[in-house]
Design an enzyme around this catalytic site. Structure first.
Site, mmCIF file in Angstrom:
data_model
loop_
_atom_site.group_PDB
_atom_site.id
_atom_site.type_symbol
_atom_site.label_atom_id
_atom_site.label_comp_id
_atom_site.label_asym_id
_atom_site.label_seq_id
_atom_site.Cartn_x
_atom_site.Cartn_y
_atom_site.Cartn_z
ATOM 1 N N LYS A 28 0.832 -1.211 0.000
ATOM 2 C CA LYS A 28 0.000 0.000 0.000
ATOM 3 C C LYS A 28 0.862 1.255 0.000
ATOM 4 O O LYS A 28 0.598 2.197 -0.749
ATOM 5 C CB LYS A 28 -0.937 -0.034 1.214
ATOM 6 N N ARG A 33 2.791 5.940 -3.300
ATOM 7 C CA ARG A 33 3.952 6.726 -3.740
ATOM 8 C C ARG A 33 4.169 6.604 -5.244
ATOM 9 O O ARG A 33 4.563 7.577 -5.907
ATOM 10 C CB ARG A 33 5.195 6.289 -2.963
ATOM 11 N N ARG A 129 -8.635 12.281 12.504
ATOM 12 C CA ARG A 129 -7.191 12.082 12.746
ATOM 13 C C ARG A 129 -6.422 13.408 12.657
ATOM 14 O O ARG A 129 -6.814 14.315 11.925
ATOM 15 C CB ARG A 129 -6.646 11.056 11.740
ATOM 16 N N SER A 174 7.244 9.110 12.152
ATOM 17 C CA SER A 174 6.171 9.000 11.165
ATOM 18 C C SER A 174 6.702 9.133 9.743
ATOM 19 O O SER A 174 7.203 10.195 9.350
ATOM 20 C CB SER A 174 5.108 10.076 11.416
ATOM 21 N N GLN A 176 4.826 9.129 7.219
ATOM 22 C CA GLN A 176 3.909 10.009 6.495
ATOM 23 C C GLN A 176 4.368 11.461 6.600
ATOM 24 O O GLN A 176 4.369 12.199 5.608
ATOM 25 C CB GLN A 176 2.486 9.860 7.041
ATOM 26 N N ASP A 327 2.047 -1.149 11.845
ATOM 27 C CA ASP A 327 0.711 -1.560 11.400
ATOM 28 C C ASP A 327 0.383 -3.005 11.781
ATOM 29 O O ASP A 327 -0.738 -3.468 11.542
ATOM 30 C CB ASP A 327 0.604 -1.405 9.874
ATOM 31 N N ARG A 358 -6.144 2.006 18.022
ATOM 32 C CA ARG A 358 -5.953 0.551 17.911
ATOM 33 C C ARG A 358 -5.624 -0.110 19.244
ATOM 34 O O ARG A 358 -5.846 -1.321 19.392
ATOM 35 C CB ARG A 358 -4.866 0.241 16.872
ATOM 36 N N ARG A 403 -7.586 -3.124 9.634
ATOM 37 C CA ARG A 403 -6.692 -4.060 10.331
ATOM 38 C C ARG A 403 -7.331 -4.621 11.605
ATOM 39 O O ARG A 403 -7.011 -5.728 12.021
ATOM 40 C CB ARG A 403 -5.358 -3.392 10.643
HETATM 41 C C1 S3P Z 1 2.698 4.772 6.172
HETATM 42 C C2 S3P Z 1 3.273 5.123 7.357
HETATM 43 C C3 S3P Z 1 2.770 4.670 8.665
HETATM 44 C C4 S3P Z 1 1.749 3.540 8.550
HETATM 45 C C5 S3P Z 1 0.784 3.738 7.423
HETATM 46 C C6 S3P Z 1 1.528 3.872 6.101
HETATM 47 C C7 S3P Z 1 3.294 5.282 4.910
HETATM 48 O O1 S3P Z 1 2.157 5.762 9.324
HETATM 49 O O2 S3P Z 1 1.052 3.378 9.759
HETATM 50 O O3 S3P Z 1 -0.106 2.641 7.334
HETATM 51 O O4 S3P Z 1 2.995 4.737 3.847
HETATM 52 O O5 S3P Z 1 4.096 6.225 5.005
HETATM 53 P P1 S3P Z 1 3.041 6.809 10.159
HETATM 54 O O6 S3P Z 1 4.187 7.153 9.336
HETATM 55 O O7 S3P Z 1 2.172 7.997 10.400
HETATM 56 O O8 S3P Z 1 3.419 6.099 11.420
#
Ligand code: S3P
Length: 449
Positions: A28, A33, A129, A174, A176, A327, A358, A403
């Site tokens: 995913k 990306r 969120r 993170s 993200q 995750d 979670r 999940r």
């Molecule tokens: C992800 C980063 C993770 C993960 C998410 C996918 C990504 O989150 O939990 O399912 O693709 O960068 P965080 O980076 O916020 O921890």
């Protein structure tokens, strides 16, 4: 997609062993990306093995809204005609990222240094969120964001007209946030630097290099220092998406729980920033072989073979592994419920701000299934039922969280009485073929009614 229609209750029952090959979908994180980088490159990027889950489909729609041409040629086979760094057009309508935190946060980063305005929304889970963790660093580039209280969606982002490069130390581990800053840095002049005190998944760095950007990574006493040189011309790529280790976790853990099971999962990413669950399962005594190791699309992959060899032992999961299995804690907590002894998971406060809280979702669901648990703000302890077996016999809330739904369906395969999840609909966000794939292995998982 901001909601997914009527609830789909689903029940898992104890049955025979799981056997066969499980071809889980594409990763995913890499799928999101591939679409976003494809949209920022000049020319045609081709993608094989793209995850066709709703989260990724929502990102594909968003890239179209920003002006890229995104085409599906067949299952998992897509192309993206990109508009180049700084070439995003202003979307005409609100961007709906559905359930996907990764989608919205990465896309906000990708548009934040282009002088356009975009409004983002999502489903009830995503709209609860925190987005401040992304909009705070994006403000340093000169972008502005206006959302609801607590920095939540719906939110409008006004991209910076004259972006400046940024040096930013991540306050939370993170990927993200790291990725949002790097994506914003693409259209800023000079060098953008992100410092991550703990390493998180590095697909953005790998892919940026693959698309021709200059990215230097250095491990220092401050942490990992990532330096991106801004305003590159990204070159389109052929991207082969490996299978998702986070999706593989469900058939893998189910095979390790159900006596007599022997399951192969081919072509799964073994990126060291993602493989913490598999190290942990081995520490618990699991029989896992990593066969045929090779490289695919710049990522290490292997075929996994999992054989049930008796009950696993509870352990203290090393907290410094948290980012590499963030995750996977829900399914690990389910497996811990059926293990011998106690499993302690510390340093997992980030789980409280995922698709659901979670820690709370797993704790309440496990209790309903007759498993003893304790939780703190950032830890979860599960007392395994071992030889007595998990009682089960409960209906658990999936809380718009794929999940959580899959974790309890896996637990239901070993519980004495069936386990029902009130809504398995969210599974389609990341693993649309979960039900069919698990049934092919021999699992008794069925929709109710
Ligand atoms: C992800 C980063 C993770 C993960 C998410 C996918 C990504 O989150 O939990 O399912 O693709 O960068 P965080 O980076 O916020 O921890």
């Amino acid at each position: 997609m901001s909601s997914h229609g009527p609830a789909i209750p689903m029940t898992a029952r104890r049955g025979g062993p799981l056997r066969g090959s499980a071809e889980v979908p594409g990763d995913k994180s890499i799928s999101h990306r591939a679409l976003i980088f494809g949209a920022l490159a000049v020319g045609e990027t081709r993608i094989e093995g793209l995850l066709e889950g709703q989260d990724v489909l929502d990102t594909a729609a968003a890239m179209r809204a920003f002006g890229a041409e995104v085409t599906r040629h067949g299952p998992g086979h897509w192309s993206v005609h990109g508009v180049g760094v700084g070439g995003f057009a202003e979307p005409e309508a609100v961007i709906d990222c559905g359930n996907s935190g990764t989608g919205v946060r990465l896309i906000m980063g990708a548009m934040a240094t282009t002088p356009i305005t975009a409004t983002f929304t999502g489903d009830a889970s995503l709209n609860s969120r925190p987005m401040g963790r992304v909009t705070d660093p994006l403000a340093l580039f000169g972008a502005r964001a206006f959302g609801r209280s607590g920095g939540r969606l719906p939110m409008t982002v006004i991209g910076a007209a004259d972006p400046v490069p940024v040096r930013y130390t991540l306050p939370v581990a993170s990927a993200q946030v790291k990725s949002a800053v790097l994506l914003a840095g693409l259209n800023a002049p000079g060098q953008t630097v992100v410092i991550e005190p703990e390493p998180t998944r590095d697909h953005t760095e790998r892919m940026l290099r693959g698309f021709g950007a200059e990215v230097a990574v250095e491990d220092t006493s401050e942490g990992r220092v990532i330096t991106l040189t801004g305003q590159p011309e990204l070159r389109p790529q052929a991207v082969a998406v490996p299978r998702d280790p986070s999706s593989a976790a469900f058939p893998a853990c189910a095979a390790l729980m159900v006596p007599g099971s022997d399951v192969r999962i081919p072509g799964v990413s073994q990126n060291p920033t993602r493989n913490g669950l598999y190290l942990t399962l081995r520490d618990m005594g699991a029989d896992i072989a990593f066969e045929n190791p090779h490289e695919e699309g710049g990522e290490p992959v292997a075929d996994l073979r999992l054989r049930h060899g008796g009950a696993l032992r509870g352990i203290e999961v090393p907290p410094d592994r948290a980012a590499s299995m963030i995750d996977e804690y829900p399914v690990l907590a389910a497996l811990a419920g059926s293990a011998e002894g106690t499993t302690v998971m510390r340093g997992i406060g980030e789980l409280r701000v995922k698709e659901s809280d979670r820690i709370d979702a797993m704790a309440r669901g496990l209790e309903a299934c007759g498993v003893r648990v304790e939780e703190t703000r950032d830890s979860l302890t599960v007392h395994g039922c071992g030889g007595d077996g998990v009682p089960g016999g409960a209906t658990v809330e999936s809380r718009l969280d794929h999940r959580i739904a899959m974790s309890f369906l896996c637990l239901g395969l070993v519980a004495r009485d069936p386990v029902t999840v009130d809504d398995a609909g969210p599974i389609a966000t990341s693993f649309p073929v979960f039900e069919a794939l698990m049934r092919d292995l021999g699992a008794d998982i069925r929709r109710d009614g």
